[in-house]
Design an enzyme around this catalytic site. Sequence first.
Site, PDB file in Angstrom:
ATOM      1  N   HIS A 172       0.841  -1.210   0.000  1.00 29.04           N
ATOM      2  CA  HIS A 172       0.000   0.000   0.000  1.00 29.04           C
ATOM      3  C   HIS A 172       0.878   1.263   0.000  1.00 29.04           C
ATOM      4  O   HIS A 172       0.645   2.191  -0.773  1.00 29.04           O
ATOM      5  CB  HIS A 172      -0.879  -0.062   1.250  1.00 29.04           C
ATOM      6  CG  HIS A 172      -1.746   1.128   1.493  1.00 29.04           C
ATOM      7  ND1 HIS A 172      -2.882   1.387   0.767  1.00 29.04           N
ATOM      8  CD2 HIS A 172      -1.648   2.128   2.405  1.00 29.04           C
ATOM      9  CE1 HIS A 172      -3.436   2.505   1.218  1.00 29.04           C
ATOM     10  NE2 HIS A 172      -2.706   2.970   2.213  1.00 29.04           N
TER      11      HIS A 172
HETATM   12  C1  HEM Z   1       2.902   5.498   6.071  1.00 34.31           C
HETATM   13  C2  HEM Z   1       1.863   4.746   5.832  1.00 34.31           C
HETATM   14  C3  HEM Z   1       0.790   5.001   4.797  1.00 34.31           C
HETATM   15  C4  HEM Z   1       0.823   5.730   3.639  1.00 34.31           C
HETATM   16  C5  HEM Z   1       2.008   6.517   3.061  1.00 34.31           C
HETATM   17  C6  HEM Z   1      -0.488   5.646   3.032  1.00 34.31           C
HETATM   18  C7  HEM Z   1      -0.865   6.280   1.858  1.00 34.31           C
HETATM   19  C8  HEM Z   1      -2.166   6.290   1.353  1.00 34.31           C
HETATM   20  C9  HEM Z   1      -2.590   7.043   0.189  1.00 34.31           C
HETATM   21  C10 HEM Z   1      -1.692   7.920  -0.673  1.00 34.31           C
HETATM   22  C11 HEM Z   1      -3.911   6.816   0.002  1.00 34.31           C
HETATM   23  C12 HEM Z   1      -4.809   7.385  -1.109  1.00 34.31           C
HETATM   24  C13 HEM Z   1      -4.915   6.386  -2.250  1.00 34.31           C
HETATM   25  C14 HEM Z   1      -5.955   6.808  -3.266  1.00 34.31           C
HETATM   26  O1  HEM Z   1      -6.857   7.583  -2.946  1.00 34.31           O
HETATM   27  O2  HEM Z   1      -5.901   6.330  -4.423  1.00 34.31           O
HETATM   28  C15 HEM Z   1      -4.341   5.912   1.058  1.00 34.31           C
HETATM   29  C16 HEM Z   1      -5.619   5.416   1.213  1.00 34.31           C
HETATM   30  C17 HEM Z   1      -5.988   4.467   2.142  1.00 34.31           C
HETATM   31  N1  HEM Z   1      -5.190   3.939   3.123  1.00 34.31           N
HETATM   32 FE1  HEM Z   1      -3.246   4.412   3.490  1.00 34.31          FE
HETATM   33  N2  HEM Z   1      -1.267   4.843   3.824  1.00 34.31           N
HETATM   34  C18 HEM Z   1      -0.526   4.431   4.906  1.00 34.31           C
HETATM   35  C19 HEM Z   1      -0.942   3.596   5.928  1.00 34.31           C
HETATM   36  C20 HEM Z   1      -2.179   2.967   5.982  1.00 34.31           C
HETATM   37  C21 HEM Z   1      -2.574   2.018   6.984  1.00 34.31           C
HETATM   38  C22 HEM Z   1      -1.671   1.529   8.127  1.00 34.31           C
HETATM   39  C23 HEM Z   1      -3.844   1.632   6.686  1.00 34.31           C
HETATM   40  C24 HEM Z   1      -4.734   0.643   7.374  1.00 34.31           C
HETATM   41  C25 HEM Z   1      -4.347  -0.309   8.153  1.00 34.31           C
HETATM   42  C26 HEM Z   1      -4.261   2.360   5.504  1.00 34.31           C
HETATM   43  C27 HEM Z   1      -5.497   2.256   4.899  1.00 34.31           C
HETATM   44  C28 HEM Z   1      -5.926   2.996   3.826  1.00 34.31           C
HETATM   45  C29 HEM Z   1      -7.257   2.921   3.255  1.00 34.31           C
HETATM   46  C30 HEM Z   1      -8.389   1.990   3.714  1.00 34.31           C
HETATM   47  C31 HEM Z   1      -7.297   3.859   2.224  1.00 34.31           C
HETATM   48  C32 HEM Z   1      -8.490   4.183   1.330  1.00 34.31           C
HETATM   49  C33 HEM Z   1      -8.280   3.563  -0.009  1.00 34.31           C
HETATM   50  C34 HEM Z   1      -8.731   2.160  -0.138  1.00 34.31           C
HETATM   51  O3  HEM Z   1      -9.844   1.804   0.270  1.00 34.31           O
HETATM   52  O4  HEM Z   1      -7.922   1.382  -0.703  1.00 34.31           O
HETATM   53  N3  HEM Z   1      -3.226   3.162   5.107  1.00 34.31           N
HETATM   54  N4  HEM Z   1      -3.255   5.618   1.853  1.00 34.31           N
END
Ligand code: HEM
Length: 212
Positions: A172
């Site tokens: 991710h």
């Molecule tokens: C340093 C750590 C992280 C970074 C850099 C990051 C980065 C991002 C980014 C850039 C998005 C937007 C993607 C888009 O809209 O196309 C996003 C969405 C999301 N992130 Fe993260 N994330 C991190 C950690 C996490 C963690 C630990 C979780 C959950 C355990 C998480 C869950 C989600 C979810 C559920 C979304 C909504 C998009 C989806 O349903 O796939 N993220 N993240």
Amino acid sequence: MAVTMKSGEIRRYDANERLNHWAVAVLFVLLTASGLAFFHPAFWFLSGLLGGGNWSRILHPFLGVLMFVLFFVMAIRYWDDNKIKPHDREWGKRLSDVISNRDHGLPEIDKYNLGQKYLFWVMVGTMGLLLLSGIIIWRPYFAEAFHIDVIRIAVVIHAVSAFILILGIMAHIYAGVFWVAGSLRAMTRGTVSQAWARQHHALWHRRMSGPK
Ligand code: HEM
């Protein structure tokens, strides 16, 4: 509803959503560090992040419940957007083009692509298993209520789920920060460019720039 902004950017996440996401991300780092410290002595130094072994042991389960609750809020929000549709499967069949960044002629996708959707369901599944197994092994509060064999199985489920979630979050982070340029600002500033939306999420772009 059109949500195109004056500057030509499109709003993807509001402030609440971003705060929610980054709170989950910080908790995930703290839980991964303390969890790895319990898992193997080679990672023991990571227990320092929560103030040493004792504090890690006390705080890890409470922070785990907090992460689950905050993740749950986020998951409810994005649940419908992550349902897999026929155009996602078509997109998935062109995986070699996707991997080589040959975007031309790929089926148009909505807010999330198939990879993001699979990962979302992996997060939902592993978070649920981590909570259930974590409660079963939580001494001194709940573990006494369970047979030792159930606790042993729960320990294995807890470790395996954490391992899968950690690998998933690594993918991710890689995709959000390095692979799909322009994604990170969606979660920092809350907006994406028109070009980004058109190229990566054409259906979503059309929906967002629909009737004013
Ligand atoms: C340093 C750590 C992280 C970074 C850099 C990051 C980065 C991002 C980014 C850039 C998005 C937007 C993607 C888009 O809209 O196309 C996003 C969405 C999301 N992130 Fe993260 N994330 C991190 C950690 C996490 C963690 C630990 C979780 C959950 C355990 C998480 C869950 C989600 C979810 C559920 C979304 C909504 C998009 C989806 O349903 O796939 N993220 N993240």
